[in-house]
Design a protein around this motif. Sequence first.
Motif, mmCIF file in Angstrom:
data_model
loop_
_atom_site.group_PDB
_atom_site.id
_atom_site.type_symbol
_atom_site.label_atom_id
_atom_site.label_comp_id
_atom_site.label_asym_id
_atom_site.label_seq_id
_atom_site.Cartn_x
_atom_site.Cartn_y
_atom_site.Cartn_z
ATOM 1 N N GLU A 10 0.817 -1.202 0.000
ATOM 2 C CA GLU A 10 0.000 0.000 0.000
ATOM 3 C C GLU A 10 0.861 1.266 0.000
ATOM 4 O O GLU A 10 0.584 2.223 -0.732
ATOM 5 N N GLU A 11 1.910 1.248 0.828
ATOM 6 C CA GLU A 11 2.775 2.433 0.919
ATOM 7 C C GLU A 11 3.588 2.644 -0.350
ATOM 8 O O GLU A 11 3.824 3.781 -0.761
ATOM 9 N N SER A 63 1.341 4.227 -2.789
ATOM 10 C CA SER A 63 1.043 5.596 -2.362
ATOM 11 C C SER A 63 2.224 6.537 -2.618
ATOM 12 O O SER A 63 2.048 7.642 -3.157
ATOM 13 N N ARG A 120 2.808 6.918 -6.404
ATOM 14 C CA ARG A 120 1.716 7.686 -6.999
ATOM 15 C C ARG A 120 1.882 9.176 -6.695
ATOM 16 O O ARG A 120 1.647 10.023 -7.553
#
Length: 355
Positions: A61-62, A65, A68
Motif C-alpha cells: 500500500e505504501e 502511495s 503515486r
Amino acid sequence: MKPSRTMIAAGLVAMGLSASVLAQDQKLRLITWADYVPADVVAQFKKETGIDVEITLSNNEEMISKLRATGGAGFDLAQPSQDRITGPQQEFALYKPMDLTKIKSELFLPSMLDATKKNTTLAGKVYGLPHIWGTDGLVVNTKLAKMGDYPDLCKSDVKGKTAVRLKRPTLLAFAFAAGKDPFALYKDPKAYGALMDEVGKTMIACKSNVKFYWDNKDQLLNGMRAGEIVGAMMWDTGGWKLNNEKSEIQFIAPKSGALGWIDTFAIPAKGRNDAAAYAWINFNMRPEIAAKVAGSAGNFTASKGADQLMDAKLKAQFASSFPESALKNVKWYPAVPAGIEEIEGRVLDRIKAAN
C-alpha cells in the motif's frame, strides 16, 4: 587568453553536474520489505560494484502511495507483490517496462520467471520479475486448538483467542473457504462486490472471536508465544519461526488452500539509476546471495539453485507444511484489476465499524 568569469562559472557548473551524476551512479534507492536486504549482502554489493544502497522499508500500500504521489520518482527500484503491478500501472503509470536484455534469466527458476512475467505484462510489456515468494495460511497452537481451515478461527471454543489482519488477504481466504473463487470474479465487479459483502457478514459475525486485528508482526508473534492467541491467519515463515521456539505451534496449509504471493523487482517510472537497479537484481539472483536473503527473510526465492543452500530445518518445515497436495492447492494471487481494492476497502471499513 584568460578565461572569462562566465567561462569559469560555466566550468564550475559543469563540474558540479558531473559530480552529481557520478554520485547518482553510485547510489541505488531501493524501496522494499523488512528483512529483504541483509547488511552483509549490501556490503558485498558495495564492494563488488561501488554502489551504495539507500533502503526505505515499506509494504504494498505504501509503495503504491509513495510512487503515486511522485509520479514514479524518488526510487530506482521497488519490490511490490506481483498482483499489485498491472492495476496501479494501468491507473497511474508508476513503472518502466523491464529491459529483459539486461537480466540474467538463467539465474531464475524458469517456471516462476515465466509466471511472473505473464502476471506483470501490460500491453505487451513486462513490468516485474520474481524475487521472494511465500504463502499465508493458518498458524495454530496444536496443544490449545484444532484447526484445518480459515472458518475454524470463528469456532465457539476459541472465542477471543484468534487474530487476523483487517486486509484483503483475509477476505479472499474466507471467500475460498466458502467454496467460492474470488479471483474468477475479478472481471465482474458486481459479482465480486456481492461475494465480498457475504464475506464481510461472515467476518462481522466472527468479530467476537478476534482478540485483535494485527498490524505488525511482533504483536502477532508475541500473542502466539504467550498463548493469548491460539490460532491466526499468518504468513508461513512466522509460523515456522514460532515452531522453532515451541514445537506445538505449527503452520498449516488450510483445506481450502494457502494464499500464495510473489514479491517482485519493478523499476519506477522516474527512477534515475536503472543500471544500478539491474545490477542489484542480477546480484540478488545469484544462488549464494539469494540464499543469504532467503535466510534473512525466512522465505524461498526465485533464484535457481538457492534452495540447495538454505537452512535444512526450514526445508524440513516447508515439507511438513506443504505435502504435494497442499502445494498444488496454493491459490496464487493474480494481478489485481483497477477498482477491486475499492470494493474490498468498503467491506473492510464495515467490518471495522461493526459492533
